[in-house]
Each structure stands twice: as C-alpha cells, then as structure tokens.
Design an enzyme around this catalytic site. Structure first.
Site, short mmCIF file in Angstrom:
data_model
loop_
_atom_site.label_atom_id
_atom_site.label_comp_id
_atom_site.label_asym_id
_atom_site.label_seq_id
_atom_site.Cartn_x
_atom_site.Cartn_y
_atom_site.Cartn_z
N TYR A 1 49.81 27.24 43.86
CA TYR A 1 48.96 26.43 42.98
C TYR A 1 47.51 26.47 43.47
CZ TYR A 1 52.59 23.73 40.43
OH TYR A 1 53.59 23.32 39.60
N GLU B 1 52.83 16.90 42.43
CA GLU B 1 52.82 15.62 43.14
C GLU B 1 51.50 15.44 43.92
OE1 GLU B 1 56.12 16.56 41.53
OE2 GLU B 1 56.11 17.51 43.48
N ASN C 1 50.63 24.09 33.08
CA ASN C 1 51.83 23.85 33.89
C ASN C 1 52.72 22.82 33.22
OD1 ASN C 1 53.40 24.07 36.47
ND2 ASN C 1 52.94 21.89 36.51
N GLU C 2 53.93 23.22 32.88
CA GLU C 2 54.91 22.31 32.27
C GLU C 2 54.26 21.50 31.14
OE1 GLU C 2 56.24 20.27 35.84
OE2 GLU C 2 58.03 21.51 35.91
N GLU D 1 60.74 27.34 38.95
CA GLU D 1 60.85 26.28 39.96
C GLU D 1 62.32 25.96 40.16
OE1 GLU D 1 58.61 22.73 39.28
OE2 GLU D 1 56.67 23.76 39.13
N TYR E 1 59.85 17.76 51.49
CA TYR E 1 60.61 18.21 50.32
C TYR E 1 62.02 18.67 50.65
CZ TYR E 1 60.19 19.31 45.33
OH TYR E 1 60.30 19.29 43.97
#
Length: 635
Positions: A80, A126, A184-185, A265, A332
């Site tokens: 990203y 996030e 993105n999404e 993802e 994560y």
C-alpha cells in the site's frame, strides 16, 4: 582522433539505448484470458505474494523482512501507499527516510520480489483515515471517495506527484511492479460512484500508460463486486480461511468469466481493537486453505505477511455500532511477527509453497536479537496544563465555540480546550456532551485537578465541582480516524458544544499541542528542564508528562516496553513516537521498540504522557518478548 573517439562513443550510446529499448520491450506482463492466467514475458505466471507495509516498519529493517519473505518462497509482495504518510501537510511531500518508497521498491527488486502495488488513493489498511489526509476535511461538505470536485482535484494533484515516480518501476519498464490496484474495496463504500472510478482509471492510464495491468479488489458479496468493479480493471476478490473457496471464486467468475483466479487478500490473521480479544488464526487453517487455492491454479496474496506497527498516531479506527480504535501493534497474527520474526505459521506456509514452486535454497534468516534491558524509574515533569508554554509555543486561538482539530489545522495527537466555570459548583454538576461531540476522549481538569473523562459513544456525562472563574481544561485525544465504511469523514476534537449544568460552555482558548515537536528538540531531558521537575509527592493523576533514561549498555537490540499498572497514554524514545499504550483495556500490553532507535553509547531518553493515572512506582520495564494477548478488563 578525438573526433573518431567521439563518433564511436556516440554510436555506442545509440546502440546502448536501442538495446535498452529492446530489452525493455521484451519484458511484458499481461492477462491471458484464454488460458485463465497471467503472462509474464509471454509465459504462464501465477503469483504467491504477501502484504508488507513499509510505513509500519523502520527502513533499517526493510531488507531483513523482504529477505525472509523471499526465502519463504514468495515471488511477489503487495504494498500500500498511504497518501497521508507522504502528504501530511497539503502540498508538502515527503519521500525520505522511512517514507522512501522508491528505495523500498529497489530493495524488493534486488531481493527478487515482484510488486503488486496498491496506491489508493484510499487504502483502508486499518490506517488513520484509510490513508486519506485529514486536511481534506477542511472542506466541511466534502464527499470522500466520490466525484466531488474538491476531492477529485486533491486526488489528481497527488497522483500527479506519485504516479510519475512509480512509472519507471513498472515491470514493463524494467522495474518490478506487475499490477496496480485502482482504489480499494470500493464496493463496500456507500457512494458506488462509477464516475469517480472512471476518473481514477483515466488518471492511472494517463500517468502509467495503457499496458499496465490495473485491477480492483472487493469483498466476497454481489453488492461489493457490483459497485467496486469497472470495465478495463481486472476484478479480484478477497476472503479468509472461513470462506467457501469455490463459492468465492465462482463469484469472481461472474464478473470476470475468463482470466486468472485471484484472492488479493487472503487473511492470515486479523487486527485488534483496544478492549477486544487478541485475534488468532491457526497455522493449520491458513496452510490448508492456501494449498486448496494454489491447487486450483489461483494467484494468492496473503494479508498480512508481516503487519508491523502503528507508530505515532497512524492507527485507524472502526465505527460500526460504536467507535473502536485499532491498537498500536499490527502484528495481525501474521507469518512474520510485528518484530519480523519467523513463526510456525511461516514454516507451514513455506511447506505448502514447496509443493507448487521451487523455493530458494539456504537457511531462513533468524529472528532479530532481543534484549530485556530491565526496569527504568521515571520522574514527573508536570501536568499538561502547567507545560503549555513549552508544548504550545504559539499560544491559544480564542473562539466563542469549540473548533475542531481540522479547523485548527492540527490533525493528530492532542489539543487542549480551556474556559472558566460560569458559576459556583459546590455540588457535583453534570458536564454533558449532548450530541456525542467528544472525538474521541476528553480528560477534564479544574484548576489543574483531574476530575474525570468523557468518551465518544460510551461516556457522555461526568460530574464537575469548582468555583465560578476556575479554569476548566479539557484535553482531547484523537485516537485515530475511522478507516473503513461510511464514517471516514471523522472530525476530531470537540465537534459540538458541551453543556455544564444548564450552561452551554463558551469563550474557549484552544491550544494546539506540539508535544512531538518539543520532544524531538530534546525536551524534557535537556539540562535546563531537569531543574523544574516536580515533587514526587504531587498526585500522579490526569494528563501528566514523565521522563526517564535507559542507560546505554553497548547493545541496540529490539526490545518491548511494558507499562505495568500505567493506565493509558503515549511513549517516545529518543524523540520517536512509539505509539499508544492502554494496558488497562488490552489486549496489547507491550510496545515494540526497534533496536535501531536505541543508542549504544548515549543515554536513551524516555518520555511518557500518562493521561489518567500513573502507578506509585513510576517504573517501566524493557522485556525481550511481546505481550499482545492480555485483556485486563475495561476501566
């Protein structure tokens, strides 16, 4: 002779240029729709990739993390680009140090890793405001992620800076970027604005050319795929270990009848919020589903492969039913830990990859060395209200009604709102945020004495006592802007009036706090400051600065800082903001301290802003391992 030499030199330069053109022309990356795969240099290609965020890892460790990913058997990474990380202040662009994106791409290239680039402009991740810069909110009615003119102008200006830097790194131009994601999404966002997506497609084609593979990623639902896809952008899906793979890829097939199956993802773990349980996904689940997808011939990106850390104020937040802030660690439960250490999950993933491609020979690079430096005793510097000359050097702005962080052009961290009590309050009197206007947490003091807190969505009333004319200070903490969903226009500070008893509070002095700037200049450890440290007998409640020193011992190894019995706050080491701590809520109990931040020969300055209550012992502990999974209960 001189002219002959010049002629030969000129001919050699022309031939060299032609050779370069031929070599570059021989490099290609495209989609083979007939055979349902990618083509790299004309040959069928599948990628096995992992997500890594350069913005969450110190530059010193980039090569280490990339090498571990390469040795696992990955042939690509996914990256990203957070817009707000590079343009925190409008018009000022920073691509140096930990923000040196091209250096990161070069390291990946040297390591032998291709790149799937996700430059946004919105990234979610996030990350604070999903990567969008908070200065966009100076336009009060702006519709983010839409064809809103103000938003499109800002995006176009940013891409005019970013995308030309990336064009030489495209695989077809001799670099290592094989595909580029548009937005993105987007299908999960309420706007569903195809004109916006068309504008982005035009920008990407303008700056990157017609030959680069552009793609979208969306969640595994019809609505998301419908609103997030566009002609000319290859549609991919994302999902985790609990999804029916066949159903998910069948959904992709409805939008892309031919071409490669792609999970952009594949979730190896999940994020944590303060007050929640630590997220864990088993290595067995991850390896089993990965094997199933690779057996189907899919290209897969594992999100995350290493998460890293939300240093400073870069954590995001969610707001579904209530506001929830993301913790500082972005571990994560990924194959590489927050500190970049290989895990059981990494070796399980490598064993799967071995079945599908040759992996590099040789040992996995080891975990970085860790050291338990032990206890350090801190001393009290003073409460925030008494330090304003230092941490708010330009003084307050006066306003009848509260101003937001965005109106004050202070986008992150903390701001202090000061007024006076309009009447005597001999009995506890309610201080109310009637419109849920504290974003996100307010620490209330009268004449420097801490009286309690207000918190967004959950604590909208508290009691105050005092006398008419007493100073009322409200320190407001921005705990990270919403990074996902319809509420990303997330203004901070006092976003509406407060009521005390029956009075609307007015006539505010608003202090923007530059705590980071003061600390980066050596405060409070400078010799002149040490003389004004306060008595240890003063109460250790309310927003207060503490300082201490970790003496050098010749080592600069990674370590983990534990603030046992401290409540909530922020920590800096040698001027670097490590992020937020909140052991009272958990689950994260330690902050990751990268070894390169420490000095082997000079005192290591520790500064702590404790917002609520410090323990009597005033000690912090440096450990050789993290604690990320202790939910101590909310207070």
């Amino acid at each position: 002779m001189a002219s002959d030499a010049f002629f030969l030199f000129a001919v050699s330069m022309v031939l060299s240029a032609l050779c370069g053109t031929l070599v570059s022309g021989a490099r290609s990356f495209s989609i083979d729709y007939k055979n349902n795969c990618f083509l790299k240099d004309g040959k069928p290609f599948h990628y096995i990739s992992g997500s890594i965020h350069y913005s969450r890892i110190p530059q010193y460790y980039w090569k280490d993390r990339l090498m571990k990913m390469y040795m696992t058997g990955l042939n690509a990474i996914q990256v990203y680009v957070p817009w707000n990380f590079h343009e925190t202040v409008q018009g000022v662009h920073d691509f140096t140090g930990d923000r040196d994106l091209e250096h990161f791409l070069n390291l990946a290239n040297q390591t032998g890793l291709l790149v799937i680039l996700r430059p946004g402009p919105y990234i979610c991740a996030e990350w604070e405001m999903g990567g969008l810069p908070a200065w966009l909110l100076q336009k009060p009615n702006i519709i983010l992620r839409s064809a809103d003119t103000d938003y499109l102008d800002a995006v176009s200006n940013w891409f005019a800076i970013l995308l030309p830097k990336l064009k030489p790194w495209l695989y077809i131009n001799g670099g290592n970027i094989i595909t580029v994601q548009v937005e993105n999404e987007y299908g999960s966002y309420f706007a569903c604005d195809y004109n916006y997506m068309r504008h982005l497609r035009t920008l990407f084609r303008l700056f990157l050319g017609e030959d680069v593979v552009l793609f979208t990623t969306d969640g595994n639902t019809d609505k998301e795929m419908t609103c997030g896809t566009l002609d000319g952008l290859y549609a991919t899906v994302d999902f985790g270990t609990d999804t029916n793979i066949t159903v998910a890829f069948n959904r992709q097939r409805r939008f892309e009848p031919q071409g490669p199956l792609v999970n952009s993802e594949f979730y190896t773990g999940w994020l944590d919020h303060w007050g929640d349980q630590h997220a864990i996904v088993s290595a067995q689940k991850v390896s089993r589903v990965l094997e199933e997808m690779l057996t189907m011939g899919a290209s897969v990106n594992m999100y995350m492969f290493e998460g890293g850390t939300n240093f400073g104020y870069w954590n995001g937040a969610d707001h579904d039913t209530r506001f929830r802030s993301v913790v500082t660690s972005y571990d994560y439960d990924a194959p590489l830990t927050e500190a970049g250490d290989p895990t059981e999950k990494l070796y399980a993933v490598r064993d799967v990859i071995k079945q599908f491609r040759d992996i590099p020979s040789g040992p996995m690079p080891p975990a970085t060395p860790k050291f338990a430096y032990g206890f350090v005793k801190l001393q009290r510097v003073g409460n925030i209200s008494s330090l304003l000359d230092t941490i708010s050097p330009f003084g307050p702005v006066q306003s009848k009604y509260p101003l937001t962080f965005e109106e004050m052009k202070q986008y992150y961290g903390y701001m202090l709102y000061r007024t006076t009590l309009p009447q005597d309050l001999s009995e506890p009197t309610p201080l109310i945020s009637p419109l849920n206007g504290v974003h996100d947490r307010a620490y209330v003091s009268v004449n420097g004495d801490f009286q309690g807190m207000l918190q967004r969505d959950t604590s909208l009333v508290m009691s105050v006592t005092g006398r008419r004319g007493d100073t009322l200070d409200i320190l407001v903490e921005n705990m990270g802007r919403v990074n996902f969903g319809s509420k990303i226009n997330d203004y901070k500070g006092l976003v509406s009036n407060l009521i005390l008893g029956k009075d609307i509070l007015t006539d505010w002095k608003i202090y923007p706090l530059d705590i980071d700037g003061a600390i980066s200049r050596g405060w409070p450890h400078s010799a002149s400051q040490k003389a004004v440290t306060s008595s240890q007998r003063e109460p250790s409640v309310g927003p207060t600065i503490y300082m201490g020193v970790l003496e050098p011992n010749g080592l600069a190894w990674d370590t983990f800082l534990k603030l046992n019995e401290w409540t909530k706050g922020q920590v800096w080491i040698n001027g670097v903001n490590l992020g937020r701590y909140w052991p009272a809520w958990g689950p994260q109990q330690t902050l990751y301290v990268p070894g390169p931040l420490l000095s082997t020969s000079l005192p290591n300055n520790i500064t702590v802003l404790e917002l609520e209550r410090a323990p009597e012992h005033l000690r912090v502990l440096f450990m050789d391992r993290p604690q990320l999974n202790v939910t101590a209960g909310k207070s």
